[in-house]
Write a protein that holds these residues in place. Structure first.
Motif, PDB file in Angstrom:
ATOM      1  N   VAL A 126     -27.588  -3.519  30.721  1.00 56.22           N
ATOM      2  CA  VAL A 126     -26.872  -3.361  31.990  1.00 56.22           C
ATOM      3  C   VAL A 126     -26.187  -2.008  31.930  1.00 56.22           C
ATOM      4  CG1 VAL A 126     -25.069  -4.272  33.496  1.00 56.22           C
ATOM      5  CG2 VAL A 126     -26.515  -5.839  32.171  1.00 56.22           C
ATOM      6  N   LYS A 127     -26.661  -1.090  32.749  1.00 56.43           N
ATOM      7  CA  LYS A 127     -26.225   0.298  32.623  1.00 56.43           C
ATOM      8  C   LYS A 127     -25.499   0.726  33.892  1.00 56.43           C
ATOM      9  CE  LYS A 127     -26.384   4.737  31.499  1.00 56.43           C
ATOM     10  NZ  LYS A 127     -26.235   5.336  32.797  1.00 56.43           N
ATOM     11  N   LEU A 128     -24.379   1.427  33.728  1.00 52.71           N
ATOM     12  CA  LEU A 128     -23.651   1.907  34.895  1.00 52.71           C
ATOM     13  C   LEU A 128     -24.222   3.235  35.377  1.00 52.71           C
ATOM     14  CD1 LEU A 128     -21.145   0.500  36.245  1.00 52.71           C
ATOM     15  CD2 LEU A 128     -21.883  -0.388  34.036  1.00 52.71           C
ATOM     16  N   GLY A 129     -24.736   3.220  36.575  1.00 54.82           N
ATOM     17  CA  GLY A 129     -25.123   4.454  37.248  1.00 54.82           C
ATOM     18  C   GLY A 129     -24.104   4.717  38.342  1.00 54.82           C
ATOM     19  N   THR A 130     -24.442   5.586  39.260  1.00 55.77           N
ATOM     20  CA  THR A 130     -23.507   5.871  40.349  1.00 55.77           C
ATOM     21  C   THR A 130     -24.246   6.061  41.670  1.00 55.77           C
ATOM     22  OG1 THR A 130     -22.160   7.671  41.285  1.00 55.77           O
ATOM     23  CG2 THR A 130     -23.464   8.198  39.362  1.00 55.77           C
ATOM     24  N   MET A 131     -23.584   5.675  42.749  1.00 48.19           N
ATOM     25  CA  MET A 131     -24.163   5.885  44.080  1.00 48.19           C
ATOM     26  C   MET A 131     -24.390   7.381  44.322  1.00 48.19           C
ATOM     27  SD  MET A 131     -24.825   3.080  45.642  1.00 48.19           S
ATOM     28  CE  MET A 131     -25.069   3.670  47.318  1.00 48.19           C
ATOM     29  N   GLY A 132     -23.634   8.218  43.591  1.00 49.49           N
ATOM     30  CA  GLY A 132     -23.787   9.657  43.741  1.00 49.49           C
ATOM     31  C   GLY A 132     -25.145  10.185  43.331  1.00 49.49           C
ATOM     32  N   GLU A 133     -25.945   9.370  42.648  1.00 51.53           N
ATOM     33  CA  GLU A 133     -27.293   9.826  42.281  1.00 51.53           C
ATOM     34  C   GLU A 133     -28.157  10.106  43.514  1.00 51.53           C
ATOM     35  OE1 GLU A 133     -29.288   7.380  39.272  1.00 51.53           O
ATOM     36  OE2 GLU A 133     -27.318   6.643  38.646  1.00 51.53           O
ATOM     37  N   TYR A 134     -27.909   9.360  44.574  1.00 51.53           N
ATOM     38  CA  TYR A 134     -28.750   9.480  45.759  1.00 51.53           C
ATOM     39  C   TYR A 134     -28.433  10.707  46.615  1.00 51.53           C
ATOM     40  CZ  TYR A 134     -29.702   4.451  45.043  1.00 51.53           C
ATOM     41  OH  TYR A 134     -30.065   3.222  44.539  1.00 51.53           O
ATOM     42  N   GLY A 135     -27.253  11.295  46.436  1.00 54.80           N
ATOM     43  CA  GLY A 135     -26.818  12.331  47.361  1.00 54.80           C
ATOM     44  C   GLY A 135     -26.613  11.720  48.735  1.00 54.80           C
ATOM     45  N   THR A 136     -26.794  12.517  49.774  1.00 55.99           N
ATOM     46  CA  THR A 136     -26.593  12.021  51.136  1.00 55.99           C
ATOM     47  C   THR A 136     -27.827  12.299  51.976  1.00 55.99           C
ATOM     48  OG1 THR A 136     -25.524  14.131  51.705  1.00 55.99           O
ATOM     49  CG2 THR A 136     -24.090  12.320  51.070  1.00 55.99           C
TER      50      THR A 136
END
Ligand SMILES: NC(=O)c1ccc[n+]([C@@H]2O[C@H](COP(=O)([O-])OP(=O)(O)OC[C@H]3O[C@@H](n4cnc5c(N)ncnc54)[C@H](O)[C@@H]3O)[C@@H](O)[C@H]2O)c1
Ligand SMILES: NC(=O)c1ccc[n+]([C@@H]2O[C@H](COP(=O)([O-])OP(=O)(O)OC[C@H]3O[C@@H](n4cnc5c(N)ncnc54)[C@H](O)[C@@H]3O)[C@@H](O)[C@H]2O)c1
Lengths: 345, 345
Positions: free
Chosen positions: A127-137
């Motif tokens: 279970v790895k923490l990523g971020t919504m920021g990976e997607y950009g906008t």
């Protein structure tokens, strides 16, 4: 609410001394999971014992294979939650050295976790923490990890295109690609939790139209538990978008302004020049149904929450270090010019 | 053909002691470019002087900032061609240590190049070698770097989704994301050349339906020159798919078999178990028009080329080390089990 779903499930929490990790360790330990925390204490130097249940603590670096491989092998977890990364975007943008540190620390740490699973416990769920920021906008809806693309009369479901906005966010993009490969090549079972912001930025950078996903820290720990209790299948690289609400920075500022009135405060919203490189007005619509399908009941940001935060802030306002709130790192600044003072949050 | 387009343009070639890099250094030097080679000689230890023109040679590691930053600053290139990466997929899959080495060497090296450009010569054009392997084998046409996606009634042009098939290929995926960010954030001008295979694998792994892009080494050096002569704009991250023909492994084997007849050879094609994790039969259609639009005239793989290669191979057949041809690294093998003998090509 301390239901004992855990019943001894062995969970290793990497980065368990951190903001999200410590809260998760307490939450799971209370519910009967057998928790081991791995942390290099790079963020603080103090550690306490918690009442009642035992949390196994291993102080060391996930990038140090001698230490980490051995600890993983002996603890032999059923699930490993990996929070243990450098997680500040401004820090990663201070200069070359901090960018290199961030990408090295995060990418190599996750590579070690993947190899530990492969070599010592192939059925351990990552279970790895990523971020919504990976997607950009992007100008299209953000799906959870994958998107079905129709192109020239053919179709495929492919990883959602990524456009990270700092070397920190990019380290998460790199992790996601490495994990997807390990799932394909080695049948590792992985869940990538692309978390929204848990803290609420109140400084409005630029126009303030930047919209992002947010969630309550109480939901963070539940999301992790839900992922552990409903593991990915062998060879599956699952991506959940872990946030419960979307706000623009201006909307958040307005909520705080309204909340302030109750305390007789005249909250001033000031727009400061944007140190980041990002669109300040853009389309944003990200999906987040998968965790709710598995039972997450969101704590939404309500007036009462804002009230209690304001109350807390007012009570301790003399402890606020104003100089730490203003942006200290400029995304475009030359290496070395940037304030090293940016022990950037 | 030694037209002097170069007229003193300062080109730094990182990894210029390698297979593609050395050929490119000679090609550009002959055409009047002012070439500086940077290499850590990690692949060989010998270096010679070439006739006539001078090639500035800096022996050192692109990951070593003290060395590289200083060399970059003083040479102050107009364009930098970055070949200097660990480029063997099997090597990257030997075990954890080799995976970590590969991703660290490649990702941090490119980060250093990006920071050197930003800090010392913001208008220097970065020409970076990527690989067609970054795309994997999606079931849709592979575009050059970007794809326009229509989704839920909206549309955006986004990075083409990546699915690298080894930690080497993934290091290139990571580089691409970092470069795209540097173009957005710092206005770096970058061209990512997603190169097809320059060597031709003759061992058929599994079913042999694996289709890939290929190009002639004589076209490799021309593609680099075309990229330098037609630089990306400031802030542009351009992606060219650098290959001229697509073949399946079985098609290549058949071409060699036919060619062998002329030499009285009865070429046997044997299918060996596939050590890689990849689809052995799949759709594959990648676009490659951008370099040809800029003037590339491909040298296609023709009978005469196969003839001369076979002639060469026959003349030196007693020097062939058969043990190096069979696959030495298994993508699924446990760390440590894999032959370290895999000084894997
Ligand atoms: N807080 C947020 O709003 C948020 C949002 C999106 C994603 N995330 C992600 O969630 C995770 C946890 O975030 P957080 O806010 O709790 O961060 P944090 O900095 O409070 O905690 C991270 C912990 O990891 C440890 N650590 C870092 N590198 C390590 C290494 N190499 N070896 C061992 N331990 C190491 C640190 O000592 C720290 O205790 C991070 O991966 C972060 O990127 C957080
Ligand atoms: N040969 C192909 O078929 C092919 C296909 C696709 C992409 N590529 C890419 O093209 C580039 C060149 O490939 P090649 O076949 O010439 O490889 P090569 O191994 O022959 O050359 C790479 C050179 O880079 C140097 N190098 C590696 N790491 C370095 C570092 N940290 N600092 C300084 N120098 C370093 C090595 O010493 C070597 O001389 C690579 O990036 C490779 O990934 C090659």
């Amino acid at each position: 609410s301390a239901s004992s779903n855990g019943s001894g499930t062995r969970v290793m929490i990497i980065g368990g001394d951190g903001y999200c990790g410590w809260a998760t360790a307490l939450h799971l330990s209370q519910r009967g999971y057998n928790v081991c925390v791995v942390d290099n204490l790079c963020r603080r130097q103090v550690w306490g014992e918690i009442s009642g249940r035992h949390i196994d603590l291993a102080i060391g670096d996930v990038c140090d294979w001698e230490f980490f491989g051995e600890k993983f092998r002996t603890f032999s977890p059923d699930a490993v939650v990996h929070f243990g990364e450098q997680r500040s975007a401004p820090y990663s943008m201070i200069d070359r050295k901090h960018a290199v540190y961030t990408q090295n620390n995060n990418v190599i740490g996750t590579l070690n976790v993947l190899y530990a699973i492969k070599d010592f416990r192939p059925d351990c769920h990552l279970v790895k923490l990523g971020t919504m920021g990976e997607y950009g906008t992007p100008n299209i809806d953000i799906e959870e990890g994958y998107i079905t693309i129709n192109h020239n009369g053919r179709s495929d479901t492919l990883p959602f295109p990524k456009q990270g906005g700092s070397f920190y966010h990019l380290s998460k993009v790199h992790d996601s690609h490495n994990m997807a490969f390990a799932a394909r090549a080695w049948k590792v079972a992985a869940t990538d939790l692309n978390q929204g912001a848990v803290g609420h930025p109140l400084t409005v950078y630029g126009k303030g139209g930047q919209t992002r996903g947010y969630l309550d820290i109480r939901d963070t720990v539940r999301c992790i538990q839900i992922a552990i209790d409903n593991p990915a299948k062998s060879g599956e690289m699952r991506v959940f978008n872990q946030f419960t609400q979307q706000f623009s920075v201006n909307q958040l500022a307005e909520i705080v302004k309204q909340g302030g009135k109750k305390f007789g405060l005249d909250v001033q919203v000031s727009n400061v020049p944007n140190p980041r490189v990002e669109a300040e007005e853009h389309y944003y619509n990200a999906k987040n149904t998968k965790l709710q399908d598995l039972g997450l009941q969101p704590h939404y940001l309500e007036d009462s929450m804002v009230d209690s935060l304001l109350e807390f802030a007012l009570a301790y306002k003399d402890r606020v270090r104003m100089e730490l709130i203003k942006p200290a790192v400029d995304w475009r600044a030359k290496t070395g010019q940037a304030a090293a003072a940016a022990a950037a949050k």
